[in-house]
Design a protein around this motif. Structure first.
Motif, mmCIF file in Angstrom:
data_model
loop_
_atom_site.group_PDB
_atom_site.id
_atom_site.type_symbol
_atom_site.label_atom_id
_atom_site.label_comp_id
_atom_site.label_asym_id
_atom_site.label_seq_id
_atom_site.Cartn_x
_atom_site.Cartn_y
_atom_site.Cartn_z
ATOM 1 N N PRO A 51 74.190 42.511 105.937
ATOM 2 C CA PRO A 51 73.697 43.654 106.718
ATOM 3 C C PRO A 51 72.179 43.837 106.613
ATOM 4 C CG PRO A 51 75.633 44.278 105.457
ATOM 5 C CD PRO A 51 75.275 42.892 105.011
ATOM 6 N N GLN A 52 71.624 43.587 105.429
ATOM 7 C CA GLN A 52 70.169 43.734 105.285
ATOM 8 C C GLN A 52 69.435 42.591 105.957
ATOM 9 O OE1 GLN A 52 68.548 45.234 101.543
ATOM 10 N NE2 GLN A 52 70.626 45.354 100.782
ATOM 11 N N ARG B 32 66.202 39.294 95.617
ATOM 12 C CA ARG B 32 67.245 38.731 94.770
ATOM 13 C C ARG B 32 67.993 39.798 93.991
ATOM 14 N NH1 ARG B 32 65.867 34.895 90.120
ATOM 15 N NH2 ARG B 32 67.996 35.101 89.410
ATOM 16 N N GLY B 33 67.278 40.873 93.652
ATOM 17 C CA GLY B 33 67.903 41.939 92.873
ATOM 18 C C GLY B 33 69.085 42.587 93.572
ATOM 19 N N GLN B 34 69.123 42.503 94.910
ATOM 20 C CA GLN B 34 70.235 43.110 95.642
ATOM 21 C C GLN B 34 71.541 42.402 95.307
ATOM 22 O OE1 GLN B 34 69.978 45.758 98.209
ATOM 23 N NE2 GLN B 34 68.171 46.067 96.965
ATOM 24 N N HIS C 116 69.945 49.638 102.742
ATOM 25 C CA HIS C 116 70.544 49.946 104.036
ATOM 26 C C HIS C 116 71.619 51.035 103.925
ATOM 27 C CE1 HIS C 116 73.313 47.262 102.105
ATOM 28 N NE2 HIS C 116 74.169 47.277 103.095
ATOM 29 N N MET D 17 81.350 43.128 92.310
ATOM 30 C CA MET D 17 81.646 42.472 93.582
ATOM 31 C C MET D 17 81.609 40.957 93.397
ATOM 32 S SD MET D 17 79.523 44.523 96.461
ATOM 33 C CE MET D 17 79.224 46.283 96.328
ATOM 34 N N SER D 18 82.492 40.262 94.130
ATOM 35 C CA SER D 18 82.443 38.802 94.130
ATOM 36 C C SER D 18 81.240 38.372 94.969
ATOM 37 C CB SER D 18 83.715 38.240 94.732
ATOM 38 O OG SER D 18 83.777 38.580 96.101
ATOM 39 N N TYR D 19 80.891 37.087 94.877
ATOM 40 C CA TYR D 19 79.770 36.578 95.668
ATOM 41 C C TYR D 19 79.991 36.845 97.152
ATOM 42 C CZ TYR D 19 76.598 33.230 97.852
ATOM 43 O OH TYR D 19 75.629 32.655 98.634
ATOM 44 N N THR E 186 78.942 42.751 102.248
ATOM 45 C CA THR E 186 78.644 44.187 102.295
ATOM 46 C C THR E 186 77.183 44.518 102.001
ATOM 47 O OG1 THR E 186 79.400 44.420 100.021
ATOM 48 C CG2 THR E 186 80.956 45.015 101.704
ATOM 49 N N VAL E 187 76.480 43.643 101.316
ATOM 50 C CA VAL E 187 75.113 43.997 100.907
ATOM 51 C C VAL E 187 74.056 43.084 101.534
ATOM 52 C CG1 VAL E 187 73.550 44.188 98.935
ATOM 53 C CG2 VAL E 187 75.895 45.018 98.743
ATOM 54 N N ARG F 37 82.020 39.059 98.627
ATOM 55 C CA ARG F 37 81.997 40.490 98.914
ATOM 56 C C ARG F 37 80.549 41.008 98.963
ATOM 57 N NH1 ARG F 37 84.440 43.763 101.508
ATOM 58 N NH2 ARG F 37 86.469 43.334 100.599
ATOM 59 N N PHE G 211 70.686 49.645 97.244
ATOM 60 C CA PHE G 211 70.931 48.975 98.515
ATOM 61 C C PHE G 211 70.210 49.760 99.602
ATOM 62 C CE2 PHE G 211 75.035 48.134 96.130
ATOM 63 C CZ PHE G 211 74.547 46.965 95.576
ATOM 64 N N ASN H 259 66.818 48.275 92.437
ATOM 65 C CA ASN H 259 67.749 47.471 93.242
ATOM 66 C C ASN H 259 68.800 48.309 93.957
ATOM 67 O OD1 ASN H 259 66.337 45.322 92.305
ATOM 68 N ND2 ASN H 259 67.891 44.619 90.867
ATOM 69 N N ASP I 48 84.310 38.665 87.872
ATOM 70 C CA ASP I 48 84.107 39.847 88.720
ATOM 71 C C ASP I 48 84.847 41.053 88.157
ATOM 72 O OD1 ASP I 48 82.567 38.361 90.489
ATOM 73 O OD2 ASP I 48 84.352 37.641 91.525
ATOM 74 N N PHE J 97 68.516 48.337 86.506
ATOM 75 C CA PHE J 97 67.457 47.332 86.554
ATOM 76 C C PHE J 97 66.073 47.970 86.573
ATOM 77 C CE2 PHE J 97 71.255 45.733 88.547
ATOM 78 C CZ PHE J 97 71.350 44.420 88.117
ATOM 79 N N VAL K 264 85.420 47.431 95.874
ATOM 80 C CA VAL K 264 85.997 46.701 94.735
ATOM 81 C C VAL K 264 87.303 47.347 94.282
ATOM 82 C CG1 VAL K 264 85.624 45.892 92.381
ATOM 83 C CG2 VAL K 264 83.715 45.916 93.997
ATOM 84 N N GLU L 113 72.074 40.684 92.557
ATOM 85 C CA GLU L 113 72.376 40.943 91.147
ATOM 86 C C GLU L 113 73.004 42.318 90.966
ATOM 87 O OE1 GLU L 113 68.765 40.361 89.000
ATOM 88 O OE2 GLU L 113 68.980 38.168 89.031
ATOM 89 N N ALA L 114 72.456 43.318 91.670
ATOM 90 C CA ALA L 114 73.012 44.665 91.551
ATOM 91 C C ALA L 114 74.454 44.680 92.052
ATOM 92 C CB ALA L 114 72.159 45.654 92.344
ATOM 93 N N ALA L 115 74.698 44.000 93.172
ATOM 94 C CA ALA L 115 76.052 43.978 93.735
ATOM 95 C C ALA L 115 77.019 43.277 92.781
ATOM 96 C CB ALA L 115 76.043 43.278 95.099
ATOM 97 N N ARG L 116 76.581 42.130 92.215
ATOM 98 C CA ARG L 116 77.449 41.419 91.283
ATOM 99 C C ARG L 116 77.702 42.252 90.031
ATOM 100 N NH1 ARG L 116 78.331 36.031 92.126
ATOM 101 N NH2 ARG L 116 80.170 36.498 90.876
#
Lengths: 246, 263
Positions: free
Chosen positions: B180-181, B157-159, A95, B168-170, B176-177, B172, A93, A91, A77, A87, A109, B161-164
């Motif tokens: 909520p969705q 799934r891309g959400q 929301h 961000m950790s899994y 946060t992502v 987190r 977010f 992608n 991380d 991408f 982070v 991947e984008a967060a990681r």
């Protein structure tokens, strides 16, 4: 040449029986812009996704900014912060507002204060030409605008290398130019970039080096004018003939 | 016999309508409306239900529902995350729990936890509300877990991947992502779970709850015993409808809105 910023050593990746990457050796210097071209299924996206370990390689080593990401004890991380990724499908977010998309990693982070994060986001959004869209939501933007927000979001973490995975492939033709323009500016500012693309014009004009991949190996590499205008390998010639025809 | 297919269909449909109207007319003529009204909706019995049906029975039904829902939602979220976990024991535990509690009728679960366990162990429920609400929450958790899991699966799934890719950790990224969705997606089905839960609280009365914890259904039944008249049950049914109809309408409205909405 100093130590490379990104280095791949004997990288292998299989999905079950499908051997997608067959021993890739590659190094990218600081400030270099590398374009990766090749037919679909050649492994170029997988290669890019191995650089930040979104795909776990089945063999070999990945180094970014002196850290071995494939090492057992690597805090992935933390190590990923050195890379920013854009991408094909944006992608964003959905929301979160545009501004929150850019600031969320700073706040969650890096634990940055809201005001500070917002200030950085506004600078980045201005830079990609979307300063006036900060409070819009992703679905209210065009594809090209969304992709530019995605670039700003990736830049927010101040990565040392940016990874672009077919960033313009999902865009309407008339929106491609804006995104490529932002990418070109980034390259001119000295950002290290790995760009998987079908845009031969971009590769020719912006890249410092081009690699052509097919069947999970690097078939040919060199400076853009040589690879694109005077390819040596048969497979490269065939691919380019198909691409440039259209 | 030279009728077209369409004419024949019209004839059949007309026949069905005529028969239905005749049957209804027969019903209306043959029923003794005065007696029926006296047994099902006797005005002075209706008046006697108030205000207790609202201040006590409705209040208890709402307490059971809210407790069951909050408990069920927390448990459902936990189970859904366990179900999607990489760790096999977690997945296995969650899957087994969900299968068992969805497979056994609520009535049986209520009796086992409400009566069976205290009899078997000598332990007793510290509070009559908990005796009914805890089993209700445990079962609701199993149903809600599947709803939440479907919601999480529906986030592209891309959400993740984008967060990681942003460091961000899994966990987190999940908090946060993804979640909520997922919740935006499951608000309508979750509202329906809530409505089911309102109705399921009526089963709690098999535990022979005290005077203080009477819910709407039991209140109605006791009213029947007291007045030798079915009116209290009808009134209880109407109070249930007053709760559930607005909620199902709300769920339908949210579902329509999410279809034309932002995504």
């Amino acid at each position: 040449m100093s130590e490379p910023l990104v280095e791949l050593r004997q990288l292998h990746k299989s999905f079950g029986d499908n051997h997608v990457l067959r021993g890739i050796d590659l190094s990218v210097a600081k400030g270099e812009v590398l374009c990766i071209i090749g037919p679909s299924g050649s492994g170029k996206s997988t290669l890019l996704r191995c650089v930040n370990l979104l795909e776990q390689p089945t063999g070999g080593q990945v180094f970014v900014a002196g850290v071995e990401l494939t090492h057992r004890d690597c805090d992935i991380d933390k190590a990923r912060r050195a890379t920013g990724m854009v991408f094909q499908q944006f992608n964003l977010f959905s929301h979160l507002s545009v501004r929150d998309n850019v600031t969320i990693s700073l706040r969650k982070v890096l634990k940055m204060k809201c005001a500070e994060a917002n200030a950085r986001a506004d600078i980045l959004l201005d830079r990609v030409g979307l300063g006036d869209k900060a409070s819009a939501y992703p679905a209210q933007l065009s594809g090209g605008q969304q992709q530019r927000v995605a670039i700003a979001r990736a830049l927010a973490m101040e990565p040392s290398v940016m990874l672009f995975d077919e960033a313009t492939s999902a865009l309407d033709p008339e929106l491609v130019g804006d995104v490529l323009g932002v990418m070109r500016e980034l390259a001119e500012e000295g950002m290290t970039m790995l760009v998987v693309t079908h845009e031969m014009g971009f590769a020719r004009n912006v890249a410092d080096r081009v690699i052509f991949m097919d069947g999970g190996v690097i078939v040919e590499e060199g400076n853009p004018s040589q690879v694109i205008n005077e390819p040596r390998e048969e497979r490269t010639k065939k691919f380019l003939a198909n691409v440039l025809e259209n | 016999m030279n009728m077209s297919r369409r004419q024949r269909l019209q004839l059949v449909r007309g026949g069905i309508y005529a028969l239905t109207i005749a049957a209804l007319a027969l019903l209306i003529i043959s029923v003794d409306w005065g007696a029926l009204g006296g047994a099902l909706f006797k005005w002075d019995v209706v008046k006697k239900q108030f205000p207790d049906i609202l201040t006590s029975a409705l209040r208890n039904t709402i307490i059971f529902t809210i407790f069951g829902f909050i408990g069920g939602l927390s448990l459902g979220l936990l189970l859904a995350i366990m179900r999607l976990s990489k760790s096999r024991p977690y997945r296995w535990f969650a899957a087994t729990y969900i299968e068992i509690l969805r497979g056994v009728p609520l009535l049986v679960t209520l009796l086992i936890l409400g009566f069976g366990i205290p009899i078997a162990t000598g332990w007793s429920w510290p509070n009559p509300y908990l005796q009914g609400a805890v089993p209700l929450a445990l079962v609701a958790g199993a149903y809600i877990a599947e709803t939440v899991r479907a919601g999480i699966d529906a986030v592209p799934r891309g959400q993740m991947e984008a967060a990681r890719s942003l460091g961000m950790s899994y966990t987190r990224a999940m908090v946060t992502v993804i979640i909520p969705q997922a919740f935006r997606i499951i608000v309508p089905p979750l509202t329906n779970e809530f409505v089911l839960l309102i109705k399921d609280t009526s089963l709690i009365s098999v535990l022979g709850v005290t005077e203080r914890t009477l819910d709407l259904a039991r209140f109605g039944r006791n009213g029947v015993n007291d007045s030798a008249n079915a009116t209290p049950l009808v009134v209880a049914g109407l109070v249930y409808l007053a709760l559930t109809i607005p909620l199902t309408q709300l769920a339908a409205w949210m579902e329509r809105r999410s279809k034309v909405g932002r995504r």
